[in-house]
Design a protein around this motif. Structure first.
Motif, PDB file in Angstrom:
ATOM      1  N   GLY A 103     -20.763 -67.593  -4.822  1.00 31.28           N
ATOM      2  CA  GLY A 103     -21.159 -66.218  -5.138  1.00 31.28           C
ATOM      3  C   GLY A 103     -19.981 -65.261  -5.230  1.00 31.28           C
ATOM      4  O   GLY A 103     -20.183 -64.053  -5.371  1.00 31.28           O
ATOM      5  N   ASP A 124     -17.763 -63.728  -9.582  1.00 27.89           N
ATOM      6  CA  ASP A 124     -18.295 -62.995 -10.732  1.00 27.89           C
ATOM      7  C   ASP A 124     -17.216 -62.234 -11.514  1.00 27.89           C
ATOM      8  O   ASP A 124     -17.200 -62.270 -12.740  1.00 27.89           O
ATOM      9  N   THR A 125     -16.316 -61.546 -10.805  1.00 23.90           N
ATOM     10  CA  THR A 125     -15.334 -60.713 -11.499  1.00 23.90           C
ATOM     11  C   THR A 125     -14.408 -61.546 -12.387  1.00 23.90           C
ATOM     12  O   THR A 125     -14.206 -61.218 -13.563  1.00 23.90           O
ATOM     13  N   GLN A 141     -16.193 -62.808 -15.305  1.00 22.25           N
ATOM     14  CA  GLN A 141     -16.382 -61.762 -16.316  1.00 22.25           C
ATOM     15  C   GLN A 141     -15.160 -61.729 -17.248  1.00 22.25           C
ATOM     16  O   GLN A 141     -15.303 -61.592 -18.474  1.00 22.25           O
ATOM     17  N   LYS A 179     -15.568 -64.489 -19.620  1.00 23.03           N
ATOM     18  CA  LYS A 179     -16.597 -64.136 -20.616  1.00 23.03           C
ATOM     19  C   LYS A 179     -16.016 -63.170 -21.651  1.00 23.03           C
ATOM     20  O   LYS A 179     -16.187 -63.352 -22.858  1.00 23.03           O
ATOM     21  N   LEU A 220     -22.651 -71.708  -9.618  1.00 21.10           N
ATOM     22  CA  LEU A 220     -22.043 -70.373  -9.536  1.00 21.10           C
ATOM     23  C   LEU A 220     -23.198 -69.390  -9.474  1.00 21.10           C
ATOM     24  O   LEU A 220     -24.022 -69.335 -10.396  1.00 21.10           O
ATOM     25  N   THR A 221     -23.285 -68.643  -8.381  1.00 28.85           N
ATOM     26  CA  THR A 221     -24.460 -67.817  -8.137  1.00 28.85           C
ATOM     27  C   THR A 221     -24.155 -66.332  -8.326  1.00 28.85           C
ATOM     28  O   THR A 221     -22.990 -65.913  -8.293  1.00 28.85           O
ATOM     29  N   GLY A 222     -25.235 -65.551  -8.529  1.00 25.14           N
ATOM     30  CA  GLY A 222     -25.114 -64.096  -8.615  1.00 25.14           C
ATOM     31  C   GLY A 222     -24.260 -63.643  -9.785  1.00 25.14           C
ATOM     32  O   GLY A 222     -23.642 -62.589  -9.724  1.00 25.14           O
ATOM     33  N   THR A 223     -24.235 -64.425 -10.849  1.00 29.05           N
ATOM     34  CA  THR A 223     -23.419 -64.042 -12.008  1.00 29.05           C
ATOM     35  C   THR A 223     -24.137 -64.454 -13.291  1.00 29.05           C
ATOM     36  O   THR A 223     -24.837 -65.469 -13.303  1.00 29.05           O
ATOM     37  N   LYS A 224     -23.932 -63.663 -14.336  1.00 27.91           N
ATOM     38  CA  LYS A 224     -24.462 -64.080 -15.631  1.00 27.91           C
ATOM     39  C   LYS A 224     -23.360 -64.772 -16.436  1.00 27.91           C
ATOM     40  O   LYS A 224     -23.579 -65.209 -17.565  1.00 27.91           O
ATOM     41  N   ASN A 225     -22.178 -64.850 -15.826  1.00 29.75           N
ATOM     42  CA  ASN A 225     -21.025 -65.377 -16.551  1.00 29.75           C
ATOM     43  C   ASN A 225     -20.808 -66.861 -16.309  1.00 29.75           C
ATOM     44  O   ASN A 225     -19.717 -67.314 -15.978  1.00 29.75           O
ATOM     45  N   ASN A 257     -29.760 -69.117 -10.516  1.00 28.81           N
ATOM     46  CA  ASN A 257     -28.592 -68.699  -9.718  1.00 28.81           C
ATOM     47  C   ASN A 257     -28.745 -67.282  -9.177  1.00 28.81           C
ATOM     48  O   ASN A 257     -27.776 -66.675  -8.740  1.00 28.81           O
TER      49      ASN A 257
END
Ligand code: BGC
Length: 352
Positions: free
Chosen positions: A91, A94-95, A98, A101, A114-119, A315
């Motif tokens: 988790g 994410d940054t 990003q 992405k 990979l959790t808590g991310t849309k990436n 996720n």
């Protein structure tokens, strides 16, 4: 900082595009070299990707999240066209994901979600809940819980709370055993049945060992002299099983009377313990299969094709298209066929 990153990145992309014959680069981020399986995962991924003509940037992060973040940043800067990430804390990325992405770099989560991310684009793993079910079902069969009265005593040791897999392993095992706990056939003497309570941060053997030392002295002090004995130690993987085994052996248990201990990974010390009778079973997850599946995914992505998937994992933000490989039961009766005949280990690896 962001601007600088963008400029360096642009430069890196121009340089990569400029060299017409440059192999496509794949960044492979692994959590640590301190646990055996990740060395195998990394080595297999590197070998298979290189054999297929890709350039590989393989990094291990020593179980340190900040190190892993900067390694992934460097892979992006270094022109990786796909990222394969086995996270430490699923988790926490994410940054940096990003940034990937924003630069059009697809991301495959490897083994750990990979959790808590849309990436994140894809996930390759083993059926993690299924691993726990194999462990739980082994206990059901071994103690004939359908027919036996019991009660048998059991203690649980789970994995790292920041690893999404750990909760799935625990749930798979616990859900399988819960009916027998409810029926009083299995008794958790310590009462410790919540994942948070039984978890082992960073999957450390020493931590699992210290916790089992405490459980033994608090709840089973006379286990070897006619008091409440301990029948089963349900451990989620081999690194925790090793710690628990060490604790039980220091307490005085031997291969003849040690509780039934479960594991996962068929690590070398644990396989030796299965052979000598100290550990009852493990779950074999052939890292070559996972590397192979991930390789196919990388190749499809780079060729502009949609990779094959057979599952999805939630996720927390999205359903991640996933490929589940199949985990396999292992014990002293089939380890030769699974591990030696298949070339995973040599006889010498498992010699005393
Ligand atoms: C893996 C297991 C491994 C554990 C500790 C998990 O994410 O799926 O195979 O035992 O991490 O490294």
């Amino acid at each position: 900082m962001k601007k600088l990153l963008a400029t360096v990145l642009a430069l890196a992309l121009v340089l990569t595009a400029g060299s017409a014959f440059a192999a496509q680069k794949v960044g492979v981020a692994m959590p640590t070299q301190s646990l055996q399986r990740w060395n195998q995962d990394g080595a297999n991924m590197k070998a298979q990707l290189e054999a297929a003509g890709y350039e590989v940037d393989l990094q291990y992060a020593n179980n340190d999240v900040a190190t892993q973040v900067s390694q992934i940043e460097n892979m992006i800067l270094g022109g990786a066209e796909v990222l394969v990430v086995a996270s430490i804390d699923g988790g926490a990325l994410d940054t940096v994901l990003q940034t990937a992405k924003d630069n059009g770099i697809p991301v495959i989560a490897y083994d750990r979600l990979l959790t808590g991310t849309k990436n994140v684009d894809y996930y390759t793993t083993f059926d993690n809940y299924g691993v726990g079910v194999i462990q739980g079902q082994y206990i059901v069969d071994r103690f004939d819980l359908e027919n036996a009265e019991g009660p048998f005593t059991i203690e649980f040791t789970g994995g790292s709370p920041d690893d999404n897999n750990a909760g799935l392993f625990f749930s798979g095992a616990y859900d399988t055993l819960k009916p027998y706990i409810d029926a009083g056939k299995l008794v958790v003497t310590s009462g410790q049945v919540d994942f948070e309570t039984v978890a082992t941060p960073a999957w450390k053997s020493e931590t699992a060992q210290a916790r089992m030392d405490n459980i033994l002295s608090a709840y089973y002090p006379d286990a070897l002299t006619g008091g409440t004995t301990l029948d089963i130690c349900l451990c989620s993987n081999d690194s925790t099983a090793l710690g628990v085994t060490n604790s039980l052996v220091s307490f005085g248990f031997t291969a003849e009377n040690i509780p039934v201990i479960t594991g996962q990974d068929c690590d070398i010390p644990n396989t030796k313990n299965m052979i000598s009778g100290l550990q009852a079973m493990s779950v074999f997850k052939d890292t070559r299969t996972l590397a192979d599946q991930t390789m196919k995914m990388v190749a499809d992505i780079l060729a502009g094709n949609t990779p094959e998937t057979n599952a999805t994992y939630d996720n927390g933000v999205m359903e991640v298209p996933s490929y589940n490989c199949t985990p396999v039961f292992a014990d002293a009766s089939n380890y030769k066929e699974l591990l030696i005949d298949s070339g995973y280990y040599t006889e010498a690896d498992l010699a005393e």
